[in-house]
Scaffold this active site. Structure first.
Site, PDB file in Angstrom:
ATOM      1  N   LYS A  44     -13.279  -3.938   6.459  1.00  0.00           N
ATOM      2  CA  LYS A  44     -13.063  -4.727   5.250  1.00  0.00           C
ATOM      3  C   LYS A  44     -14.130  -5.805   5.090  1.00  0.00           C
ATOM      4  O   LYS A  44     -14.769  -6.215   6.063  1.00  0.00           O
ATOM      5  CB  LYS A  44     -11.672  -5.365   5.250  1.00  0.00           C
ATOM      6  CG  LYS A  44     -11.339  -6.168   6.499  1.00  0.00           C
ATOM      7  CD  LYS A  44      -9.914  -6.697   6.448  1.00  0.00           C
ATOM      8  CE  LYS A  44      -9.603  -7.525   7.699  1.00  0.00           C
ATOM      9  NZ  LYS A  44      -8.509  -8.467   7.503  1.00  0.00           N
TER      10      LYS A  44
ATOM     11  N   ASP B  10      -2.007  -8.011  -5.262  1.00  0.00           N
ATOM     12  CA  ASP B  10      -2.468  -6.832  -4.549  1.00  0.00           C
ATOM     13  C   ASP B  10      -3.032  -5.798  -5.517  1.00  0.00           C
ATOM     14  O   ASP B  10      -2.517  -5.618  -6.617  1.00  0.00           O
ATOM     15  CB  ASP B  10      -1.284  -6.219  -3.800  1.00  0.00           C
ATOM     16  CG  ASP B  10      -1.676  -5.732  -2.422  1.00  0.00           C
ATOM     17  OD1 ASP B  10      -2.875  -5.740  -2.111  1.00  0.00           O
ATOM     18  OD2 ASP B  10      -0.777  -5.356  -1.657  1.00  0.00           O
TER      19      ASP B  10
ATOM     20  N   GLN C  60       1.846 -11.518  -3.498  1.00  0.00           N
ATOM     21  CA  GLN C  60       0.451 -11.117  -3.308  1.00  0.00           C
ATOM     22  C   GLN C  60      -0.126 -10.517  -4.577  1.00  0.00           C
ATOM     23  O   GLN C  60       0.531  -9.718  -5.245  1.00  0.00           O
ATOM     24  CB  GLN C  60       0.372 -10.104  -2.167  1.00  0.00           C
ATOM     25  CG  GLN C  60      -1.004  -9.960  -1.540  1.00  0.00           C
ATOM     26  CD  GLN C  60      -0.921  -9.252  -0.202  1.00  0.00           C
ATOM     27  OE1 GLN C  60      -0.363  -8.174  -0.091  1.00  0.00           O
ATOM     28  NE2 GLN C  60      -1.465  -9.870   0.826  1.00  0.00           N
TER      29      GLN C  60
ATOM     30  N   CYS D 215       0.806  -1.235   0.000  1.00  0.00           N
ATOM     31  CA  CYS D 215       0.000   0.000   0.000  1.00  0.00           C
ATOM     32  C   CYS D 215       0.837   1.282   0.000  1.00  0.00           C
ATOM     33  O   CYS D 215       0.601   2.174  -0.833  1.00  0.00           O
ATOM     34  CB  CYS D 215      -0.981   0.024   1.165  1.00  0.00           C
ATOM     35  SG  CYS D 215      -1.234  -1.493   2.039  1.00  0.00           S
TER      36      CYS D 215
ATOM     37  N   HIS E  72      -8.439  -1.262  -0.962  1.00  0.00           N
ATOM     38  CA  HIS E  72      -7.449  -2.337  -1.010  1.00  0.00           C
ATOM     39  C   HIS E  72      -8.193  -3.607  -1.424  1.00  0.00           C
ATOM     40  O   HIS E  72      -9.263  -3.902  -0.886  1.00  0.00           O
ATOM     41  CB  HIS E  72      -6.828  -2.582   0.363  1.00  0.00           C
ATOM     42  CG  HIS E  72      -6.222  -1.382   1.008  1.00  0.00           C
ATOM     43  ND1 HIS E  72      -4.869  -1.265   1.240  1.00  0.00           N
ATOM     44  CD2 HIS E  72      -6.788  -0.240   1.503  1.00  0.00           C
ATOM     45  CE1 HIS E  72      -4.630  -0.111   1.861  1.00  0.00           C
ATOM     46  NE2 HIS E  72      -5.772   0.523   2.023  1.00  0.00           N
TER      47      HIS E  72
ATOM     48  N   HIS F 229      -4.810  -1.662  -5.506  1.00  0.00           N
ATOM     49  CA  HIS F 229      -5.239  -0.457  -4.798  1.00  0.00           C
ATOM     50  C   HIS F 229      -5.914   0.472  -5.789  1.00  0.00           C
ATOM     51  O   HIS F 229      -5.317   0.851  -6.802  1.00  0.00           O
ATOM     52  CB  HIS F 229      -4.045   0.230  -4.125  1.00  0.00           C
ATOM     53  CG  HIS F 229      -3.436  -0.610  -3.049  1.00  0.00           C
ATOM     54  ND1 HIS F 229      -2.324  -1.396  -3.258  1.00  0.00           N
ATOM     55  CD2 HIS F 229      -3.819  -0.812  -1.756  1.00  0.00           C
ATOM     56  CE1 HIS F 229      -2.044  -2.041  -2.139  1.00  0.00           C
ATOM     57  NE2 HIS F 229      -2.929  -1.715  -1.225  1.00  0.00           N
TER      58      HIS F 229
ATOM     59  N   ARG G 261       7.770 -11.228   5.269  1.00  0.00           N
ATOM     60  CA  ARG G 261       7.261 -11.056   6.622  1.00  0.00           C
ATOM     61  C   ARG G 261       7.995 -11.991   7.570  1.00  0.00           C
ATOM     62  O   ARG G 261       8.136 -13.190   7.291  1.00  0.00           O
ATOM     63  CB  ARG G 261       5.750 -11.295   6.655  1.00  0.00           C
ATOM     64  CG  ARG G 261       5.021 -10.248   5.821  1.00  0.00           C
ATOM     65  CD  ARG G 261       3.530 -10.366   5.830  1.00  0.00           C
ATOM     66  NE  ARG G 261       2.941  -9.340   4.965  1.00  0.00           N
ATOM     67  CZ  ARG G 261       1.663  -9.304   4.628  1.00  0.00           C
ATOM     68  NH1 ARG G 261       0.836 -10.236   5.078  1.00  0.00           N
ATOM     69  NH2 ARG G 261       1.213  -8.341   3.840  1.00  0.00           N
TER      70      ARG G 261
END
Length: 598
Positions: free
Chosen positions: A427, A343, A341, A293, A473, A345, A323
């Site tokens: 979310k 991902d 991921q 993000c 997201h 946005h 991570r």
């Protein structure tokens, strides 16, 4: 559509049965080991566990003995009684139980509940007693052991567990058990457990030659073979194609980010324990990227001043994130330290939230259906009273109202869960059920009114004034690694033809058929079909069995007749044997099934 209310697991009878069974198990263990130190024993999904500090390692015979004694206790028709006590009285009750005393101290300070979880409220200290056993517990429990069916409880296994999950604290012995309302439910659960062992993605991943883990590389860092990489490529390529079709654009933002960016976004305060240690270059501190993000918001800002006419802007990235998961929490592909991921946005105006939510929802529905996940629930994840949530009630209210409105406008049925939100906003989480009835949180759509302002994102509105965009997201499959682990088990390694790393295997009966087999393979490759020729000197039936074990969708046997007639003898991994078909007919059939992703 209004919110669909569902009974919380914690309010169900089976939850109380399992929680009570954990106490009964602890009683049985203490009867055999009077000097044992007891820790915590919660109900969990489909069962319960209890942690013990015992004088010796447990054996399978111990579990058999505990289970037998538990059934005797259940048949004694003991009542569960609750009483509230002061911290001082609780300390007297558990004077010889150091783990309980530590929990009581946390309760007394008002910082921890009886399971050691952070809380903002100073909880009531309560005890539950059945027979001679008393435990520190908030409940709930059954009224009496007569509500527990002794033929529907079973102890499953023993594992090591650090106290409080801290590897610097004592290692305890955790006994897992399960309890159900009826023996038939227990029997069904045990069958699913055995089936799950057969489908374990770690086992199948090795058997199918998809991925490995090596101590030389390190825990939580999978190594993918050519077949495994092909799976990753197909999965990511499919999502990329769907996203592009729905108007999303793909970006790339690298693996390293200055630590300061995460401090400004709020991730540092909330996720620093999950970040790998810093890398220092003079006065600059870098981190391996644990999330996308802030990088996407920075890219948005660096692209220059935006007008409302440009919005929505939809950035997607297949980024490898890092991570620092605890070693004891790593689990095959479903919990790793390097994850890729899918991902996305979306930068939009408040008026565009509803439409963009529906777009996200359409993508998720299409992708999950393709992977045969048609049974899923949607959870509206909200703030809880405790937790590291950004303190901005006005923006939280805006985000929650916007998300509820978007979900209602899309006709989405959902249930609420407090304490499950991201630190920056609520979310919608999509929880899919696999063929074994297990739930997996896969997709998510999150509404964020907070981070874009923190990182200086803006656009010029129709009024000529500067405004802060809303950020949606969205992830469809989550991480490639975790989703791959899930679908290996979902399909038991027998992937649909479009997804299979090897779609067809040519099996020549004798050496004289090798040339024809390779000719057929070349024809399949020209059509984009992934094919191998098994030219080993093994017998034909052995080659067929090996191809079935590798879960290859199509086995094509070729001999004299097939060579003469330009045919292949088709066999399927299911054991079906359609027999000889023309090469053209097989290619048409395979391409049709691959195209339709069935």
């Amino acid at each position: 559509m209004p919110e669909i209310k569902q009974e919380r697991y914690e309010d169900s009878l089976v939850y109380r049965v399992r929680h009570s069974s954990a106490h009964i198990m602890a009683q049985a263990v203490l009867e055999k080991f009077p000097t044992a130190k007891i820790a915590i024993g919660p109900a969990i999904e489909e069962g319960y566990y209890y942690d013990f500090d015992l004088p010796r390692p447990l054996t399978p015979e111990d579990l058999e003995g505990f289970e037998k004694r538990m059934k005797e206790i259940v048949k004694s028709n003991l009542t569960f009684t609750r009483r509230e006590v002061s911290a001082d009285e609780a300390k007297k009750v558990f004077a010889d139980q150091p783990y309980k005393l530590e929990l009581i101290a946390g309760l007394e300070a008002g910082k921890l509940d009886e399971n050691g979880n952070p809380t903002e409220e100073k909880p009531v200290i309560s005890l539950y007693t059945q027979g001679i056993f008393t435990d520190l517990c908030r409940g709930p429990h059954v009224e009496s052991t007569k509500q527990i069916n002794p033929e529907a409880i079973k102890l499953l296994s023993v594992a090591g567990a650090y106290w409080r999950g801290d590897e610097k604290r004592p290692m305890l012995q955790r006994i897992y058990g399960t309890a159900w309302n009826t023996p038939d439910e227990l029997k069904d659960f045990l069958f699913r457990q055995e089936e799950a062992k057969k489908r374990d993605h770690r086992k199948l991943g090795k058997e199918l030659g998809l991925f490995y883990f090596s101590d030389d590389v390190g825990p939580g860092l999978p190594l993918f073979t050519p077949k495994g990489e092909m799976l990753r490529h197909l999965m990511e390529g499919y999502v990329r194609e769907v996203q592009t079709r729905y108007g999303y654009q793909h970006v790339w933002t690298g693996h390293l980010v200055k630590e300061d960016l995460y401090k400004r976004s709020g991730h540092y305060d909330n996720y620093k324990d999950a970040m790998f240690p810093p890398m220092v270059d003079g006065d600059v501190v870098f981190r391996l990227k644990p999330m996308n993000c802030p990088s996407h918001m920075t890219l948005y800002k660096e692209m220059g001043l935006h007008s409302y006419r440009e919005l929505p802007l939809r950035f997607c990235e297949f980024a490898t994130l890092y991570r620092y998961e605890k070693t004891g929490e790593l689990s095959g592909l479903t919990r790793v330290r390097s994850l890729t991921q899918d991902d996305c946005h979306t930068f939009c105006t408040p008026d565009q939230i509803e439409e963009e939510f529906k777009r996200c929802l359409d993508v998720i529905k299409e992708v999950l259906a393709t992977y045969h996940f048609t049974n899923y629930r949607v959870r509206l994840s909200l703030r809880g009273k405790a937790g590291k949530y950004v303190k901005d009630d006005e923006k939280w209210a805006l985000a929650e109202t916007a998300l509820r409105s978007a979900m209602d406008a899309s006709g989405l049925e959902y249930f609420e869960a407090t304490g499950e939100a991201a630190f920056y906003g609520p979310k919608a989480d999509f929880i899919a059920r696999d063929v074994l009835g297990r739930d997996w949180q896969l997709s998510t759509i999150q509404v964020d009114f907070i981070q874009p302002g923190r990182l200086g994102c803006s656009y010029i509105g129709e009024d000529g004034q500067e405004h802060t965009p809303v950020l949606l997201h969205r992830a469809v499959t989550g991480s490639t690694e975790r989703f791959l682990g899930v679908i290996i088990e979902h399909f038991a390694g027998a992937f649909p033809a479009w997804l299979a790393p090897v779609q067809a295997v040519l099996i020549p009966i004798a050496d004289r058929h090798l040339e024809y087999a390779h000719k057929v393979a070349d024809a399949l490759k020209e059509k984009g079909i992934r094919v191998e020729v098994d030219d080993r000197s093994e017998r034909m039936n052995s080659k067929i069995r090996d191809a079935q074990k590798q879960k290859v969708p199509y086995m094509l046997v070729v001999g004299d007749k097939e060579m003469e007639n330009n045919e292949v003898a088709l066999r399927l991994r299911s054991g079906e044997n359609p027999g000889a078909v023309s090469l053209e007919a097989f290619i048409a059939q395979a391409l049709d099934e691959i195209e339709r992703k069935i």
